[in-house]
Design a protein around this motif. Structure first.
Motif, mmCIF file in Angstrom:
data_model
loop_
_atom_site.group_PDB
_atom_site.id
_atom_site.type_symbol
_atom_site.label_atom_id
_atom_site.label_comp_id
_atom_site.label_asym_id
_atom_site.label_seq_id
_atom_site.Cartn_x
_atom_site.Cartn_y
_atom_site.Cartn_z
ATOM 1 N N UNK A 139 0.931 -1.287 0.075
ATOM 2 C CA UNK A 139 0.112 0.247 -0.036
ATOM 3 C C UNK A 139 1.037 1.188 0.021
ATOM 4 N N UNK A 140 1.811 1.439 0.759
ATOM 5 C CA UNK A 140 2.677 2.419 1.047
ATOM 6 C C UNK A 140 3.706 2.444 -0.411
ATOM 7 N N UNK A 141 4.049 1.590 -1.037
ATOM 8 C CA UNK A 141 4.779 1.481 -2.286
ATOM 9 C C UNK A 141 3.795 2.090 -3.417
ATOM 10 N N UNK A 142 2.468 1.804 -3.348
ATOM 11 C CA UNK A 142 1.694 2.396 -4.324
ATOM 12 C C UNK A 142 1.431 3.736 -4.037
ATOM 13 N N UNK A 144 3.504 5.737 -2.901
ATOM 14 C CA UNK A 144 4.767 6.498 -3.185
ATOM 15 C C UNK A 144 4.800 6.808 -4.712
ATOM 16 N N UNK A 145 4.210 5.683 -5.527
ATOM 17 C CA UNK A 145 4.093 5.787 -6.874
ATOM 18 C C UNK A 145 3.148 6.788 -7.374
ATOM 19 N N UNK A 146 1.945 6.815 -6.680
ATOM 20 C CA UNK A 146 0.993 7.953 -6.989
ATOM 21 C C UNK A 146 1.534 9.430 -6.747
ATOM 22 N N UNK A 147 2.368 9.472 -5.415
ATOM 23 C CA UNK A 147 2.855 10.755 -5.132
ATOM 24 C C UNK A 147 3.770 11.329 -6.207
ATOM 25 N N UNK A 148 4.746 10.469 -6.649
ATOM 26 C CA UNK A 148 5.781 10.787 -7.557
ATOM 27 C C UNK A 148 5.212 11.360 -8.935
ATOM 28 N N UNK A 187 3.499 6.144 -16.434
ATOM 29 C CA UNK A 187 4.058 4.790 -15.634
ATOM 30 C C UNK A 187 3.938 4.741 -14.349
ATOM 31 N N UNK A 188 4.314 5.605 -13.654
ATOM 32 C CA UNK A 188 3.961 5.610 -12.098
ATOM 33 C C UNK A 188 2.623 5.168 -11.761
ATOM 34 N N UNK A 189 1.540 5.714 -12.454
ATOM 35 C CA UNK A 189 0.279 5.405 -12.044
ATOM 36 C C UNK A 189 0.210 3.939 -12.433
ATOM 37 N N UNK A 190 0.537 3.221 -13.395
ATOM 38 C CA UNK A 190 0.331 2.034 -13.837
ATOM 39 C C UNK A 190 0.934 1.124 -12.627
ATOM 40 N N UNK A 191 2.171 1.453 -12.291
ATOM 41 C CA UNK A 191 2.445 0.882 -11.387
ATOM 42 C C UNK A 191 1.696 0.695 -9.860
ATOM 43 N N UNK A 192 1.580 2.099 -9.600
ATOM 44 C CA UNK A 192 0.658 2.359 -8.540
ATOM 45 C C UNK A 192 -0.528 1.559 -8.446
ATOM 46 N N UNK A 193 -1.191 1.623 -9.304
ATOM 47 C CA UNK A 193 -2.704 0.628 -9.595
ATOM 48 C C UNK A 193 -2.440 -0.744 -9.216
ATOM 49 N N UNK A 194 -1.387 -1.410 -9.746
ATOM 50 C CA UNK A 194 -0.966 -2.890 -9.772
ATOM 51 C C UNK A 194 -0.790 -3.041 -8.288
ATOM 52 N N UNK A 195 0.042 -2.375 -7.763
ATOM 53 C CA UNK A 195 0.480 -2.605 -6.260
ATOM 54 C C UNK A 195 -0.805 -2.124 -5.438
ATOM 55 N N UNK A 196 -1.387 -1.223 -5.555
ATOM 56 C CA UNK A 196 -2.552 -0.943 -4.675
ATOM 57 C C UNK A 196 -3.812 -2.160 -5.039
ATOM 58 N N UNK A 197 -3.799 -2.595 -5.958
ATOM 59 C CA UNK A 197 -4.875 -3.970 -6.194
ATOM 60 C C UNK A 197 -4.062 -5.141 -5.333
ATOM 61 N N UNK A 198 -2.875 -5.385 -5.505
ATOM 62 C CA UNK A 198 -2.417 -6.530 -4.829
ATOM 63 C C UNK A 198 -2.287 -6.339 -3.270
ATOM 64 N N UNK A 199 -2.482 -5.003 -2.764
ATOM 65 C CA UNK A 199 -2.520 -4.534 -1.511
ATOM 66 C C UNK A 199 -3.846 -4.772 -0.868
ATOM 67 N N UNK A 200 -4.856 -4.371 -1.798
ATOM 68 C CA UNK A 200 -6.192 -4.601 -1.265
ATOM 69 C C UNK A 200 -6.376 -5.926 -1.096
ATOM 70 N N UNK A 201 -5.843 -7.046 -2.230
ATOM 71 C CA UNK A 201 -6.347 -8.356 -1.950
ATOM 72 C C UNK A 201 -5.899 -8.997 -0.714
ATOM 73 N N UNK A 256 -4.820 12.639 -6.196
ATOM 74 C CA UNK A 256 -3.806 12.532 -5.295
ATOM 75 C C UNK A 256 -4.333 13.116 -4.158
ATOM 76 N N UNK A 257 -5.377 14.053 -4.256
ATOM 77 C CA UNK A 257 -5.807 14.973 -3.222
ATOM 78 C C UNK A 257 -6.976 13.818 -2.340
#
Length: 277
Positions: A139-142, A144-148, A187-201, A256-257
């Motif tokens: 979740x934190x990695x996702x 982070x990707x969204x923040x960047x 690209x960062x949002x793509x990574x963030x979405x994948x990480x967030x999905x896995x985190x939610x699972x 992001x808000x």
């Protein structure tokens, strides 16, 4: 000793499986064959580890592992990964491969972190704690990707404003060109979405195991799914609707808000996320 070794093996498989899905997601969005190849070989390693465990378990128990629900889940996950590898190599159906692996990851997470299958209570508690750790880390990695991505969108809007006002100063040249800023943000949002999905699972799996009165309409959970939908909409508009430029950057800033609201306000209103927020 055998139980502890198998536990570590499963945890390694979960991590490798998550990274593989991340690269499959990148390929799914951009038709990136390098990402697809890397994801395939990571998944192949997971399959090899699964197969080794399958044989070790059969030797240890003296039977084929399908007589209990948890054994059946593991064999089901193994079948899904096997089919995914075959489809990826022979049929090249990327849509099927990606969602098959998401389903396989869910099954694998349920099997790995369900404490019912673990004989030692201490080991079961450790597994649940490690499941929570992986969930929070992803979740934190996702985030982070969204923040960047948010930062790059802000730079895009600033550069857009400078170009529109024809302010040809040193600040203009120090900011990268618009197309590059937008691409990195995407690209960062793509990574963030994948990480967030896995985190939610994984987070849902932890909640079902640990919380007797778990409710799906917890504010933090609702906020997380809203974020997933928002950023998925961003990707959809970018890929399918060919939306580019300022409007997409503004959507990214708004999303992001929502992250900030979910992270601070959602954690305070949540019935259980305040434990680790």
């Amino acid at each position: 000793m055998f139980e502890q070794t198998m536990t570590r093996l499963h945890e390694l498989m979960i991590v490798l499986y998550a990274i593989s899905i991340l690269f499959y997601f990148i390929d799914f969005l951009n038709k990136n064959r390098k990402a697809n190849l890397f994801a395939f070989w990571l998944l192949a390693i997971v399959w090899v580890l699964q197969t080794i465990f399958l044989f070790l378990y059969m030797i240890n128990t003296g039977r084929f592992p399908v007589l209990t629900i948890f054994e059946g889940l593991y064999f089901y996950a193994w079948v899904l990964i096997t089919l995914s590898l075959v489809i990826n190599r022979l049929l090249r159906v990327d849509f099927t491969v990606f969602f098959t692996n998401v389903l396989g990851f869910i099954i694998m997470a349920i099997h790995t972190f369900a404490p019912v299958q673990v004989e030692s209570q201490a080991m079961a508690e450790q597994l649940v704690s490690e499941l929570l750790l992986i969930h929070i880390t992803m979740a934190i990695l996702s985030y982070g990707a969204f923040s960047l991505s948010f930062v790059f969108s802000l730079l895009y809007l600033l550069q857009f404003k400078l170009l529109k006002e024809k302010k040809w100063g040193q600040r203009l040249w120090r900011i990268s060109d618009l197309s590059k800023l937008e691409k990195i943000s995407y690209i960062l949002n793509s990574i963030g979405v994948a990480m967030l999905l896995l985190s939610l699972i994984l987070g849902m799996q932890w909640a079902f195991i640990k919380l007797p009165n778990f409710i799906l309409y917890d504010p933090k959970i609702i906020g997380s799914f809203i974020l997933l939908i928002l950023y998925s909409t961003y990707l959809y508009l970018r890929i399918k609707k060919n939306v580019f430029g300022k409007s997409l950057a503004m959507l990214n800033v708004a999303a992001f808000l929502i992250i900030l609201i979910n992270f601070f306000l959602g954690s305070r209103l949540s019935s259980f996320h305040f434990w680790y927020s």
